[in-house]
Design an enzyme around this catalytic site. Structure first.
Site, PDB file in Angstrom:
ATOM      1  N   ASN A 196       0.856  -1.181   0.000  1.00  0.00           N
ATOM      2  CA  ASN A 196       0.000   0.000   0.000  1.00  0.00           C
ATOM      3  C   ASN A 196       0.892   1.230   0.000  1.00  0.00           C
ATOM      4  O   ASN A 196       2.131   1.120   0.022  1.00  0.00           O
ATOM      5  CB  ASN A 196      -0.982  -0.018   1.173  1.00  0.00           C
ATOM      6  CG  ASN A 196      -0.286  -0.071   2.524  1.00  0.00           C
ATOM      7  OD1 ASN A 196       0.789   0.512   2.711  1.00  0.00           O
ATOM      8  ND2 ASN A 196      -0.884  -0.763   3.486  1.00  0.00           N
ATOM      9  N   VAL A 197       0.309   2.408  -0.031  1.00  0.00           N
ATOM     10  CA  VAL A 197       1.098   3.638  -0.136  1.00  0.00           C
ATOM     11  C   VAL A 197       2.037   3.794   1.054  1.00  0.00           C
ATOM     12  O   VAL A 197       3.208   4.169   0.903  1.00  0.00           O
ATOM     13  CB  VAL A 197       0.174   4.865  -0.269  1.00  0.00           C
ATOM     14  CG1 VAL A 197       0.972   6.154  -0.152  1.00  0.00           C
ATOM     15  CG2 VAL A 197      -0.566   4.834  -1.602  1.00  0.00           C
ATOM     16  N   ALA A 198       1.544   3.502   2.252  1.00  0.00           N
ATOM     17  CA  ALA A 198       2.379   3.648   3.446  1.00  0.00           C
ATOM     18  C   ALA A 198       3.564   2.693   3.401  1.00  0.00           C
ATOM     19  O   ALA A 198       4.697   3.070   3.756  1.00  0.00           O
ATOM     20  CB  ALA A 198       1.545   3.404   4.700  1.00  0.00           C
ATOM     21  N   GLU A 199       3.324   1.458   2.973  1.00  0.00           N
ATOM     22  CA  GLU A 199       4.406   0.473   2.893  1.00  0.00           C
ATOM     23  C   GLU A 199       5.427   0.860   1.841  1.00  0.00           C
ATOM     24  O   GLU A 199       6.644   0.703   2.050  1.00  0.00           O
ATOM     25  CB  GLU A 199       3.818  -0.905   2.596  1.00  0.00           C
ATOM     26  CG  GLU A 199       3.031  -1.488   3.772  1.00  0.00           C
ATOM     27  CD  GLU A 199       2.145  -2.648   3.397  1.00  0.00           C
ATOM     28  OE1 GLU A 199       1.743  -3.392   4.306  1.00  0.00           O
ATOM     29  OE2 GLU A 199       1.829  -2.809   2.193  1.00  0.00           O
ATOM     30  N   ASP A 264      -5.720  -8.325   2.045  1.00  0.00           N
ATOM     31  CA  ASP A 264      -5.829  -9.778   1.868  1.00  0.00           C
ATOM     32  C   ASP A 264      -6.767 -10.109   0.717  1.00  0.00           C
ATOM     33  O   ASP A 264      -6.506 -11.010  -0.085  1.00  0.00           O
ATOM     34  CB  ASP A 264      -6.354 -10.433   3.151  1.00  0.00           C
ATOM     35  CG  ASP A 264      -5.417 -10.269   4.337  1.00  0.00           C
ATOM     36  OD1 ASP A 264      -4.213 -10.046   4.115  1.00  0.00           O
ATOM     37  OD2 ASP A 264      -5.897 -10.362   5.480  1.00  0.00           O
TER      38      ASP A 264
END
EC number: 2.7.1.167
Length: 478
Positions: A196-199, A264
């Protein structure tokens, strides 16, 4: 790219899921007073549920979509581990849940009126010491599956993920990774990694815009030896990036209730599609539609092929231009059960101009979805004259379907759409111009069945007839 009018079939998908397995427990009840012991709410627990989390939730999503799935992970010799194993059995999910001398990872959430008050985590920081226990079941299961998902929650079960990926690739398997942490080098050789963007930001640093994000993501995947990223961007959709190209897919507009486990669902749906022979772009579209459904559910959740089919229906209608009545009624039944407001309008829409576009945008703003009913070519001739329409039914439908404001286009052969309106039964019927409500075909039916009728003003200066006259005038001069 795949057409989306049919129910997705994933029963051929044979998928091995490896990673951090968890048990999600939800305790819910009413919180109506503050404790006399401390300034905290007192919750009278009325319901307790247990669901699969982490890699186990990925497996649950695959099974719900109809795929064949096998789960490799770690559990403890405890009640939570027994519950998780039982959940797998109840859903016909094959598993090799290796028992280790550590507790089963458990997330306990206390909720009141669907609001999470606190989360309690039961876990150890030593699962990496037990990762070797998954080697034998992984080796046994690998030959029987076409695709491997590594579901990494950073708990330690995937301590040896680099070696496992290399082994899967050597066996000719698709490899997908849901990542965790800042070391993407661990996923070298993976076909698709789904941060995701944060990761992604944690790995490549801050980016101010889409262009910079793509550039940084591309540099990262090349350096890490990863074939592609599928970057999930919440309300902005998702972006697929490889060393040579990128493709962005906007999010499908839905009410977000709970994002727990949405990642998921994305990787599970992506895997089912790829393992069933769909191309990457189609698989991404499936995953995007699946995410739009599951965020409307509470907690870790799954979706069925039927739910996915309904989520894909607007795209299928767009692709076809025209939709038939039975398909539309099925989709509307599903939407009305969700409390959505259906808006309908009609017309010839022979030569689409800016006035039409503005009118349709205003009509769509009245509800959640807009149906545009258009006259067949024969019907237009009867109403407008032998030299009309200027554009065929298929052409008119294709142009209308391309508009962001239009969800479905359907045709009618009669002089008025009264019968079609009765069959669709919209919540709001819309017409333009100076029509009197009582004179609008279908208005009486809609009002008698609890709906409303709206008359919107046309934009001054625009007319199909005027546009045709101007075109013919210029053509004669030429």
């Amino acid at each position: 790219m795949t057409q989306f009018s049919n129910l997705p079939i994933f029963e051929r998908a044979r998928i091995l899921v490896v990673g951090d397995t968890m048990l999600d427990r939800n305790w819910s009840g009413l919180a109506q007073r503050i404790s006399p012991e401390a300034p905290v709410p007192v919750v009278n627990i009325e319901q307790q549920t247990a669901t699969a989390g982490g890699a186990a939730n990925v497996a649950m999503n695959i099974a719900a979509l109809g795929g064949q799935v096998y789960l490799c992970g770690l559990i403890g010799d405890d009640d939570a581990g027994a519950v998780l194993r039982q959940i797998m059995r109840e859903h016909a999910i094959g598993d090799a849940l290796s028992v280790c001398a550590l507790p089963t990872i458990t997330k306990l959430r206390v909720l009141s009126q669907h609001q999470q008050l606190i989360r309690l985590d039961f876990e150890s920081n030593r699962y990496a010491e037990c990762a070797h226990l998954m080697a034998v079941p992984f080796n046994r299961a690998l030959p029987e599956h076409d695709l491997v998902i590594f579901s990494d929650y950073g708990k330690g079960s995937l301590h040896n993920v680099s070696a496992l990926i290399a082994q899967a690739k050597a066996a000719g398997k698709w490899v997908l990774v849901d990542p965790k942490g800042t070391d993407f080098q661990r996923y070298r050789g993976a076909d698709i990694v789904t941060p995701n963007v944060a990761e992604l930001t944690a790995v490549v640093g801050h980016f101010a815009d889409e262009k910079t994000m793509i550039a940084k993501a591309r540099a990262c995947l090349i350096d890490a030896g990863i074939s592609a990223f599928l970057i999930t961007q919440s309300e902005k959709g998702m972006t697929y990036v490889t060393a040579q190209q990128h493709y962005h897919l906007p999010a499908q507009a839905r009410e977000v209730f709970d994002v727990t486990g949405a990642g998921d669902t994305v990787i599970a749906t992506l895997a089912c599609a790829l393992a069933s022979g769909y191309d990457c772009e189609s698989a991404m579209i499936f995953a995007n539609a699946a995410a739009s459904v599951v965020v409307g559910k509470l907690g870790t959740a799954t979706l069925t092929p039927t739910e996915l089919h309904h989520a894909l229906a607007p795209r299928a209608a767009k692709a076809r231009g025209l939709v038939d009545l039975s398909q539309l009624q099925e989709q509307l039944h599903y939407l009305k059960k969700q409390g959505k407001t259906v808006v309908m309008t009609n017309g010839c829409f022979d030569i689409l101009h800016a006035g039409h576009v503005r009118y349709l945008e205003e009509a769509k703003a009245l509800g959640d979805c807009l149906i545009v009913a258009i006259n067949t070519d024969e019907s237009v001739k009867r109403l407008k004259g032998a030299d009309r329409p200027a554009n065929t039914l298929a052409s008119r439908a294709a142009v209308l379907a391309a508009l962001h404001s239009v969800d479905w286009v359907i045709s009618f052969a009669e002089d008025t759409p009264a019968d079609l309106i009765a069959a669709i039964n919209p919540d709001i019927l819309v017409k333009g111009g100076d029509n009197r409500v009582d004179d609008i075909p279908g208005a009486q039916w809609v009002r008698e069945h609890g709906g409303s009728v709206r008359v919107l003003s046309y934009v001054d200066g625009f007319s199909t007839t005027k546009t045709l006259q101007q075109f013919l005038s210029h053509h004669e001069k030429d």
